[in-house]
Each structure stands twice: as structure tokens, then as C-alpha cells.
Design an enzyme around this catalytic site. Structure first.
Site, PDB file in Angstrom:
ATOM      1  N   LYS A 265       0.136   4.245  -0.387  1.00 26.98           N
ATOM      2  CA  LYS A 265      -0.510   5.459   0.178  1.00 26.98           C
ATOM      3  C   LYS A 265      -0.254   6.648  -0.759  1.00 26.98           C
ATOM      4  CE  LYS A 265      -0.133   3.302   4.625  1.00 26.98           C
ATOM      5  NZ  LYS A 265      -0.008   3.419   6.080  1.00 26.98           N
TER       6      LYS A 265
ATOM      7  N   SER B 229       3.415  -1.859  10.330  1.00 23.17           N
ATOM      8  CA  SER B 229       4.871  -1.904  10.516  1.00 23.17           C
ATOM      9  C   SER B 229       5.484  -3.275  10.217  1.00 23.17           C
ATOM     10  CB  SER B 229       5.242  -1.434  11.932  1.00 23.17           C
ATOM     11  OG  SER B 229       4.843  -0.088  12.126  1.00 23.17           O
TER      12      SER B 229
ATOM     13  N   GLY C 277       2.477   2.554  10.656  1.00 19.93           N
ATOM     14  CA  GLY C 277       3.428   3.643  10.454  1.00 19.93           C
ATOM     15  C   GLY C 277       4.137   4.091  11.721  1.00 19.93           C
TER      16      GLY C 277
ATOM     17  N   ASN D 146       0.869  -1.183   0.000  1.00 21.68           N
ATOM     18  CA  ASN D 146       0.000   0.000   0.000  1.00 21.68           C
ATOM     19  C   ASN D 146       0.903   1.229   0.000  1.00 21.68           C
ATOM     20  OD1 ASN D 146      -1.827   2.016   0.483  1.00 21.68           O
ATOM     21  ND2 ASN D 146      -2.329   1.368   2.588  1.00 21.68           N
TER      22      ASN D 146
ATOM     23  N   HIS E 100      -9.520   1.387   4.737  1.00 25.51           N
ATOM     24  CA  HIS E 100      -8.244   1.548   5.451  1.00 25.51           C
ATOM     25  C   HIS E 100      -8.447   2.515   6.614  1.00 25.51           C
ATOM     26  CE1 HIS E 100      -4.132   2.665   6.351  1.00 25.51           C
ATOM     27  NE2 HIS E 100      -3.786   1.526   5.778  1.00 25.51           N
TER      28      HIS E 100
ATOM     29  N   GLU F  24      -5.462  -4.598  10.729  1.00 30.06           N
ATOM     30  CA  GLU F  24      -4.421  -3.585  10.870  1.00 30.06           C
ATOM     31  C   GLU F  24      -4.670  -2.780  12.144  1.00 30.06           C
ATOM     32  OE1 GLU F  24      -2.463  -2.606   6.894  1.00 30.06           O
ATOM     33  OE2 GLU F  24      -4.173  -1.310   7.073  1.00 30.06           O
TER      34      GLU F  24
ATOM     35  N   GLU G 119      -6.737   4.873   7.690  1.00 28.74           N
ATOM     36  CA  GLU G 119      -6.457   6.286   7.393  1.00 28.74           C
ATOM     37  C   GLU G 119      -7.649   6.944   6.716  1.00 28.74           C
ATOM     38  OE1 GLU G 119      -2.718   5.619   5.428  1.00 28.74           O
ATOM     39  OE2 GLU G 119      -1.837   5.099   7.361  1.00 28.74           O
TER      40      GLU G 119
HETATM   41  P1  PGA Z   1       2.807   0.461   7.642  1.00 34.21           P
HETATM   42  O1  PGA Z   1       1.343   0.654   6.988  1.00 34.21           O
HETATM   43  O2  PGA Z   1       3.368  -0.816   7.096  1.00 34.21           O
HETATM   44  O3  PGA Z   1       3.580   1.680   7.200  1.00 34.21           O
HETATM   45  O4  PGA Z   1       2.609   0.419   9.113  1.00 34.21           O
HETATM   46  C1  PGA Z   1       0.484  -0.436   6.805  1.00 34.21           C
HETATM   47  C2  PGA Z   1      -0.831   0.038   6.220  1.00 34.21           C
HETATM   48  O5  PGA Z   1      -1.311   1.101   6.612  1.00 34.21           O
HETATM   49  O6  PGA Z   1      -1.421  -0.632   5.358  1.00 34.21           O
END
Ligand code: PGA
Length: 260
Positions: free
Chosen positions: A11, A214, A174, A9, A96, A168, A98
Site C-alpha cells: 500500500k 488480516s 486492516g 501489498n 483493490h 478480500e 481501497e
Molecule cells: P491487510 O490488507 O492484510 O492489512 O488486512 C490486505 C489487503 O488489503 O490486501
């Protein structure tokens, strides 16, 4: 048997089409024709066509990061599922965190998007996960259970088999704080049991449930070896080809040892 699936992803990265193409090319070369672990890239929508061009003759899938539930109309700034398909997409990420927490997307909207994605034969990757406050209050199962129940409303067992889920935990996205394999496995098993109760045992056994938050080359093997973790949705580490390929290689090694 559930083959491992690793999705990147991206983003709102990288900044240019040139960099997106270079990243996709490096990943394509690294993956080659290897299909033991399924792979998909989810770049920003403006780069989908360019990345699709790179991925020609590659087993790597292409995914959007979001779509609208309507097929067309006056929805400024939105994209339809048909537009994603026309840009070469096979997958779409839905719900997601976010978008849920940053932009107020609701379970109901995720459910509408899910039905629209299925109608156009995109493979949906439906994300769920608890916040840190919810986790500390001991509400992880309750929050994940409610998100799933609402997001999967009116979905049949047959449709469910073609839907990918992603657990998640918001506190792990992140932040560099990965869930321990034990925590992730606990929630994945909870999800699988919920699928068994809601649908049936055969469906629960077939649904691919990814972990995200992460995931890095050095923690991927332990997470992917858990019996109910069927892959990873990777954010930050998917922006560096060597890191993303390291995660895929960890998955290949787990598969070679007899997982799934
Ligand atoms: P990350 O993001 O690996 O940077 O923690 C995962 C995601 O949001 O899909």
C-alpha cells in the site's frame, strides 16, 4: 495443481526508498531460492525500480498496485502497464477495495485495466469482496458474483487461466478481523463454481484464488489449508519481514503436507 502464491501489498508504505530496499532485502534473504510457494512484492510505484534491483537473482515477483487502462497520454498522476513492465513488474493488483470504495473505481474500469494488463503480459491480481453491510444483509455471494461478472467481461477461458483473483472481504482488511476459514472457503468455492459456469471446469480448476484480509503468521496455515484458497494477498503483515516470511513458511508447510 495450483501452487500457493503469497503476495505482499505494501500500500502507501514504507516512507522511504531506503526502508523499502531494507524490507525487500530481508524478504529476499528469507525466501532464498525456495520456489514451493510463489511470492511477489507490490511496493509503491516510486520504489519499484529500487526493489526490482534488490530482487535480481531471486524468484520473487514484483507487482504494481494499480495501472491505467490507456497506454499513454494526458492522464495526470497515472501509470501505464508498460511503465510497470519497464520498472521490472511481473504482476499488477487491480480493483483493490481501497480503490473501489475509497476512490470510486468501478467494475468497468477494472475490466478495462484487466484487458490492458493482459495485453502487456502483466499477471493481474483482480480483487473482489463485500462490505460489512453487504455481508450482514446476506449479500456476499451476490456482490462478489456481480463484481466478478463485470470485472471479467469479455475475457476468454485461455486468458482467465493467467489471471489471479483475490477475495478480500472489506470488513477484514486492516481491521484484524480475519474471515474464518469456513467463511473464506465458502466464498472461494462460490468463485470457483462461478468460473466453472462462466468458462469451463478445466479453467476453474486452474485459476489461483487468493484470500486477503488480516492474514497473519498465526492464522495463515488454517486459511491456506482450505481446498479452494490458493494463497494470500497480505497487507499489514507484509511490512514486517518476519511476519511475511512466517506466512510464506505456513504456506510451505501446507504444501509439504500435500496441498495442491
Ligand atoms: P491487510 O490488507 O492484510 O492489512 O488486512 C490486505 C489487503 O488489503 O490486501
Amino acid at each position: 495443481m495450483r501452487p500457493l502464491f503469497i503476495a505482499g501489498n505494501w500500500k502507501m508504505n514504507p516512507g522511504t526508498a531506503e526502508d523499502a530496499v531494507a524490507l525487500a532485502e530481508a524478504i529476499k534473504v528469507g525466501v532464498g531460492q525456495e520456489t514451493r510457494v510463489r511470492v511477489a512484492l507490490c511496493p509503491p510505484s516510486v520504489f519499484l525500480q529500487a526493489v526490482d534491483g534488490v530482487l535480481e537473482n531471486s524468484p520473487i515477483g514484483l507487482g504494481g498496485q494499480n495501472m491505467h487502462w490507456k497506454t499513454d497520454g494526458a492522464y495526470t498522476g497515472e501509470l501505464s502497464g508498460a511503465m510497470l513492465v519497464d520498472s521490472g513488474c511481473t504482476h499488477v493488483i487491480l480493483g483493490h477495495s481501497e480503490r473501489r470504495h475509497g476512490l470510486g473505481e468501478t467494475d468497468h474500469q477494472v475490466n478495462d485495466k484487466l484487458k490492458a494488463a493482459l495485453a502487456i503480459q502483466l499477471i493481474p491480481i483482480v480483487c473482489v469482496g463485500e462490505t460489512l453491510v453487504e455481508r450482514e444483509a446476506g449479500k456476499t455471494d451476490e456482490v462478489v458474483g456481480t463484481q466478478l461478472e463485470n470485472s471479467l467481461a469479455e475475457i476468454t477461458a485461455e486468458q482467465m487461466c493467467g489471471i489471479v483473483l483475490a477475495y478480500e472481504p472489506v470488513w477484514a482488511i486492516g481491521t484484524g478481523k480475519t474471515a474464518t476459514p469456513a467463511h473464506a472457503q465458502h466464498v472461494h468455492l462460490f468463485i470457483r463454481n462461478l468460473l466453472r459456469e462462466t468458462f469451463n471446469a478445466a479453467t476453474a480448476a486452474r485459476v489461483v484464488v487468493l484470500y486477503g484480509g488480516s492474514v497473519k503468521p498465526d492464522n495463515a496455515a488454517d486459511l491456506l489449508a482450505c481446498p479452494d484458497i490458493d494463497g494470500a494477498l497480505v497487507g499489514g503483515a507484509s511490512l514486517k519481514a518476519s511476519d511475511f516470511l512466517g506466512i510464506i513458511q505456513a504456506g510451505q508447510a501446507v504444501t509439504a503436507k500435500g496441498k495442491a
